[in-house]
Write a protein that holds these residues in place. Structure first.
Motif, PDB file in Angstrom:
ATOM      1  N   SER A  26      -5.572  -0.709  10.187  1.00 44.97           N
ATOM      2  CA  SER A  26      -4.803  -1.968  10.346  1.00 44.97           C
ATOM      3  C   SER A  26      -3.422  -1.849   9.690  1.00 44.97           C
ATOM      4  O   SER A  26      -2.485  -2.560  10.048  1.00 44.97           O
ATOM      5  CB  SER A  26      -5.571  -3.126   9.690  1.00 44.97           C
ATOM      6  N   LEU A  27      -3.332  -0.988   8.685  1.00 47.53           N
ATOM      7  CA  LEU A  27      -2.117  -0.861   7.852  1.00 47.53           C
ATOM      8  C   LEU A  27      -1.821  -2.151   7.081  1.00 47.53           C
ATOM      9  O   LEU A  27      -0.716  -2.331   6.567  1.00 47.53           O
ATOM     10  CB  LEU A  27      -0.879  -0.478   8.698  1.00 47.53           C
ATOM     11  N   LEU A  28      -2.800  -3.022   6.965  1.00 46.58           N
ATOM     12  CA  LEU A  28      -2.536  -4.312   6.296  1.00 46.58           C
ATOM     13  C   LEU A  28      -3.107  -4.357   4.890  1.00 46.58           C
ATOM     14  O   LEU A  28      -3.379  -5.422   4.343  1.00 46.58           O
ATOM     15  CB  LEU A  28      -3.085  -5.455   7.167  1.00 46.58           C
ATOM     16  N   GLY A  29      -3.317  -3.179   4.281  1.00 47.01           N
ATOM     17  CA  GLY A  29      -3.772  -3.138   2.888  1.00 47.01           C
ATOM     18  C   GLY A  29      -5.289  -3.053   2.797  1.00 47.01           C
ATOM     19  O   GLY A  29      -5.998  -3.197   3.786  1.00 47.01           O
ATOM     20  N   GLY A  30      -5.721  -2.784   1.554  1.00 45.43           N
ATOM     21  CA  GLY A  30      -7.171  -2.626   1.342  1.00 45.43           C
ATOM     22  C   GLY A  30      -7.407  -2.409  -0.131  1.00 45.43           C
ATOM     23  O   GLY A  30      -6.685  -2.976  -0.971  1.00 45.43           O
ATOM     24  N   GLY A  31      -8.371  -1.546  -0.448  1.00 50.23           N
ATOM     25  CA  GLY A  31      -8.661  -1.272  -1.857  1.00 50.23           C
ATOM     26  C   GLY A  31      -7.999   0.023  -2.283  1.00 50.23           C
ATOM     27  O   GLY A  31      -6.980   0.436  -1.682  1.00 50.23           O
ATOM     28  N   GLY A  32      -8.549   0.656  -3.278  1.00 49.99           N
ATOM     29  CA  GLY A  32      -8.098   1.992  -3.698  1.00 49.99           C
ATOM     30  C   GLY A  32      -6.591   2.130  -3.784  1.00 49.99           C
ATOM     31  O   GLY A  32      -5.879   1.198  -4.196  1.00 49.99           O
ATOM     32  N   VAL A  33      -6.118   3.286  -3.361  1.00 50.43           N
ATOM     33  CA  VAL A  33      -4.664   3.547  -3.483  1.00 50.43           C
ATOM     34  C   VAL A  33      -3.870   2.631  -2.548  1.00 50.43           C
ATOM     35  O   VAL A  33      -2.760   2.208  -2.862  1.00 50.43           O
ATOM     36  CB  VAL A  33      -4.373   5.049  -3.209  1.00 50.43           C
ATOM     37  N   ASP A  34      -4.489   2.254  -1.451  1.00 49.89           N
ATOM     38  CA  ASP A  34      -3.851   1.335  -0.482  1.00 49.89           C
ATOM     39  C   ASP A  34      -3.548   0.005  -1.183  1.00 49.89           C
ATOM     40  O   ASP A  34      -2.422  -0.515  -1.133  1.00 49.89           O
ATOM     41  CB  ASP A  34      -4.825   1.126   0.678  1.00 49.89           C
ATOM     42  N   GLY A  35      -4.541  -0.491  -1.878  1.00 50.76           N
ATOM     43  CA  GLY A  35      -4.359  -1.764  -2.588  1.00 50.76           C
ATOM     44  C   GLY A  35      -3.322  -1.642  -3.687  1.00 50.76           C
ATOM     45  O   GLY A  35      -2.440  -2.506  -3.836  1.00 50.76           O
ATOM     46  N   ALA A  36      -3.380  -0.518  -4.411  1.00 48.64           N
ATOM     47  CA  ALA A  36      -2.427  -0.321  -5.527  1.00 48.64           C
ATOM     48  C   ALA A  36      -0.990  -0.276  -5.014  1.00 48.64           C
ATOM     49  O   ALA A  36      -0.083  -0.879  -5.597  1.00 48.64           O
ATOM     50  CB  ALA A  36      -2.770   0.981  -6.261  1.00 48.64           C
ATOM     51  N   ILE A  37      -0.801   0.415  -3.887  1.00 46.09           N
ATOM     52  CA  ILE A  37       0.566   0.543  -3.337  1.00 46.09           C
ATOM     53  C   ILE A  37       1.067  -0.813  -2.828  1.00 46.09           C
ATOM     54  O   ILE A  37       2.211  -1.208  -3.102  1.00 46.09           O
ATOM     55  CB  ILE A  37       0.595   1.624  -2.229  1.00 46.09           C
ATOM     56  N   HIS A  38       0.216  -1.537  -2.137  1.00 48.10           N
ATOM     57  CA  HIS A  38       0.657  -2.855  -1.643  1.00 48.10           C
ATOM     58  C   HIS A  38       0.966  -3.809  -2.802  1.00 48.10           C
ATOM     59  O   HIS A  38       1.958  -4.535  -2.759  1.00 48.10           O
ATOM     60  CB  HIS A  38      -0.401  -3.456  -0.710  1.00 48.10           C
ATOM     61  N   ARG A  39       0.153  -3.765  -3.832  1.00 46.24           N
ATOM     62  CA  ARG A  39       0.415  -4.648  -4.991  1.00 46.24           C
ATOM     63  C   ARG A  39       1.744  -4.278  -5.633  1.00 46.24           C
ATOM     64  O   ARG A  39       2.568  -5.128  -5.935  1.00 46.24           O
ATOM     65  CB  ARG A  39      -0.715  -4.515  -6.026  1.00 46.24           C
ATOM     66  N   ALA A  40       1.985  -3.001  -5.789  1.00 50.81           N
ATOM     67  CA  ALA A  40       3.212  -2.553  -6.491  1.00 50.81           C
ATOM     68  C   ALA A  40       4.452  -2.746  -5.620  1.00 50.81           C
ATOM     69  O   ALA A  40       5.531  -3.071  -6.121  1.00 50.81           O
ATOM     70  CB  ALA A  40       3.061  -1.083  -6.874  1.00 50.81           C
ATOM     71  N   ALA A  41       4.306  -2.565  -4.314  1.00 44.91           N
ATOM     72  CA  ALA A  41       5.490  -2.660  -3.427  1.00 44.91           C
ATOM     73  C   ALA A  41       5.858  -4.114  -3.138  1.00 44.91           C
ATOM     74  O   ALA A  41       7.030  -4.440  -2.919  1.00 44.91           O
ATOM     75  CB  ALA A  41       5.206  -1.918  -2.123  1.00 44.91           C
ATOM     76  N   GLY A  42       4.838  -4.978  -3.112  1.00 45.88           N
ATOM     77  CA  GLY A  42       5.113  -6.406  -2.901  1.00 45.88           C
ATOM     78  C   GLY A  42       4.934  -6.864  -1.468  1.00 45.88           C
ATOM     79  O   GLY A  42       4.683  -6.067  -0.556  1.00 45.88           O
ATOM     80  N   ARG A  43       5.088  -8.147  -1.263  1.00 43.18           N
ATOM     81  CA  ARG A  43       4.787  -8.838  -0.011  1.00 43.18           C
ATOM     82  C   ARG A  43       5.595  -8.324   1.167  1.00 43.18           C
ATOM     83  O   ARG A  43       5.107  -8.289   2.299  1.00 43.18           O
ATOM     84  CB  ARG A  43       5.067 -10.349  -0.198  1.00 43.18           C
ATOM     85  N   GLU A  44       6.819  -7.864   0.882  1.00 37.13           N
ATOM     86  CA  GLU A  44       7.678  -7.399   1.980  1.00 37.13           C
ATOM     87  C   GLU A  44       7.065  -6.180   2.678  1.00 37.13           C
ATOM     88  O   GLU A  44       7.258  -5.961   3.866  1.00 37.13           O
ATOM     89  CB  GLU A  44       9.068  -7.036   1.444  1.00 37.13           C
ATOM     90  N   LEU A  45       6.301  -5.392   1.890  1.00 36.14           N
ATOM     91  CA  LEU A  45       5.649  -4.228   2.528  1.00 36.14           C
ATOM     92  C   LEU A  45       4.658  -4.718   3.576  1.00 36.14           C
ATOM     93  O   LEU A  45       4.636  -4.245   4.717  1.00 36.14           O
ATOM     94  CB  LEU A  45       4.931  -3.365   1.481  1.00 36.14           C
ATOM     95  N   TYR A  46       3.871  -5.692   3.191  1.00 37.42           N
ATOM     96  CA  TYR A  46       2.887  -6.259   4.121  1.00 37.42           C
ATOM     97  C   TYR A  46       3.587  -6.772   5.382  1.00 37.42           C
ATOM     98  O   TYR A  46       3.168  -6.509   6.500  1.00 37.42           O
ATOM     99  CB  TYR A  46       2.146  -7.404   3.426  1.00 37.42           C
ATOM    100  N   ASN A  47       4.709  -7.467   5.176  1.00 36.04           N
ATOM    101  CA  ASN A  47       5.434  -8.016   6.335  1.00 36.04           C
ATOM    102  C   ASN A  47       5.934  -6.907   7.263  1.00 36.04           C
ATOM    103  O   ASN A  47       5.831  -7.018   8.490  1.00 36.04           O
ATOM    104  CB  ASN A  47       6.609  -8.885   5.853  1.00 36.04           C
ATOM    105  N   GLU A  48       6.422  -5.783   6.672  1.00 42.24           N
ATOM    106  CA  GLU A  48       6.876  -4.686   7.547  1.00 42.24           C
ATOM    107  C   GLU A  48       5.677  -4.027   8.235  1.00 42.24           C
ATOM    108  O   GLU A  48       5.730  -3.699   9.426  1.00 42.24           O
ATOM    109  CB  GLU A  48       7.681  -3.630   6.768  1.00 42.24           C
TER     110      GLU A  48
END
Ligand code: APR
Length: 306
Positions: A26-48
């Motif tokens: 989905s590329l919309l985040g998850g747990g593990g390193v995926d979750g860590a990267i999305h948390r650190a990069a912020g909401r704009e990453l999710y939007n892109e």
């Protein structure tokens, strides 16, 4: 000059220009390193990521890094480990496609997590071999493009696994080469530039004594992947204890066993005092005439690595 770095740490803190995310389709985040990267990069990453339309296993897509130090994030989806051959292919594709994307963007330093070895269950040592072997292979195929590849290990266990795997692959330690050979044989690993072959006692002894420097196989799909300069581990029999480590020095393709044994290679095949016809006949213990006609024959010339 390209280089490999093996580090222990949190990939969201990496100084590399680009970090790789072990994402899901989905590329919309998850747990593990995926979750860590999305948390650190912020909401704009999710939007892109929402604009990317997902990602297939083995493929890679790139976004900005947003609140990360890294300018870019390459999202790739590793295989869920099933113990089948395609596991290796998909995991290899994650590394190769990420490197191709980095090269296209002119990225000069990239950090990889241990893709698929968490929630997706890929055995850590096997994944490390596949990662290192294919990144080193890609660097060898792209000698002009200088890039530093960092393997970011999140824990001591992963870190030690990568260090050991790297030591084995670079062969800088004879004892590790033995571990490596047995590991490859036991896991039936398909690694770039490496082949495992099992021999009956007599041909094994003939190679060990130096009487035999040409091994004969069908020129089938597996042997078509062998290149000059590759490593071959010859194991005695079917158990993976005793082996000879050799380098491929030349490859000779023939239409038939008869053509090979009638060539200058005959004396190197360890056929001893057999006539050409007897040597040809001895090959039909292992292969059928139909197979010989279908694939042809490959004379693999080798040099024992001392
Ligand atoms: N930095 C570096 N490595 C990390 C970090 C981090 N901050 N957090 C976890 N890791 C390591 C894990 O220890 C493991 O070695 O990343 C590796 C991959 O584990 P996962 O993150 O579970 O990824 P993967 O096995 O590829 O499974 C992907 O998990 O998080 C979900 O959305 C993701 O569905 C996808 C699946």
């Amino acid at each position: 000059m390209s280089g490999i770095k093996i580090v222990l740490g949190d990939i969201t803190k990496s100084d590399c220009e680009c970090i790789v995310n072990a994402a899901n389709k989905s590329l919309l985040g998850g747990g593990g390193v995926d979750g860590a990267i999305h948390r650190a990069a912020g909401r704009e990453l999710y939007n892109e990521c929402k604009t990317l339309g997902g990602c297939e296993t083995g493929e890679a897509k790139i976004t900005k890094g947003y609140n990360l130090k890294a300018r870019y994030i390459i999202h790739t989806v590793g295989p869920v480990y099933q113990g089948i051959e395609t596991d290796t292919d998909f995991l290899r594709n994650c590394y190769i496609n990420s490197l191709e994307l980095a090269k296209a963007k002119g990225i000069r330093s990239i950090s990889f997590p241990a893709i698929s070895t968490g929630a997706y269950g890929f055995p850590k040592m096997k994944a490390a071999f596949i990662a290192l072997n294919n990144v080193l292979g890609w660097m060898a195929e792209n000698p002009v493009y200088n890039i530093t590849v960092e393997f970011c290990c999140f824990g001591e266990e992963d870190y030690n696994i990568y260090l050991k795997a790297y030591g084995m692959i670079t062969g800088d330690n004879q004892e590790l080469v033995e571990d490596f050979a047995k590991f490859v044989a036991e896991n039936d690993l398909e690694l770039e530039g490496l082949t495992v072959m099992h021999l009956a006692d007599e041909p094994f002894e003939n190679i060990r004594s130096g009487q035999k420097t040409v091994e004969i196989r069908l020129y089938d799909e597996k042997r078509k992947k062998i290149n000059v300069g590759d490593t071959i581990f010859f194991f005695r029999g079917q158990d993976n204890t005793e082996f000879i480590y050799a380098i491929v020095t030349a490859l000779h393709h023939f239409d038939s066993f008869k053509a090979l044994f009638s060539s200058h290679l005959f004396d190197k095949t360890g056929s001893g005092n057999m006539t050409v016809d007897e040597a040809v006949k001895s090959m039909y213990k292992y292969y059928s005439i139909e197979q010989e006609q279908k694939y042809g024959v490959l004379g693999i010339e080798i040099e024992k690595a001392e």
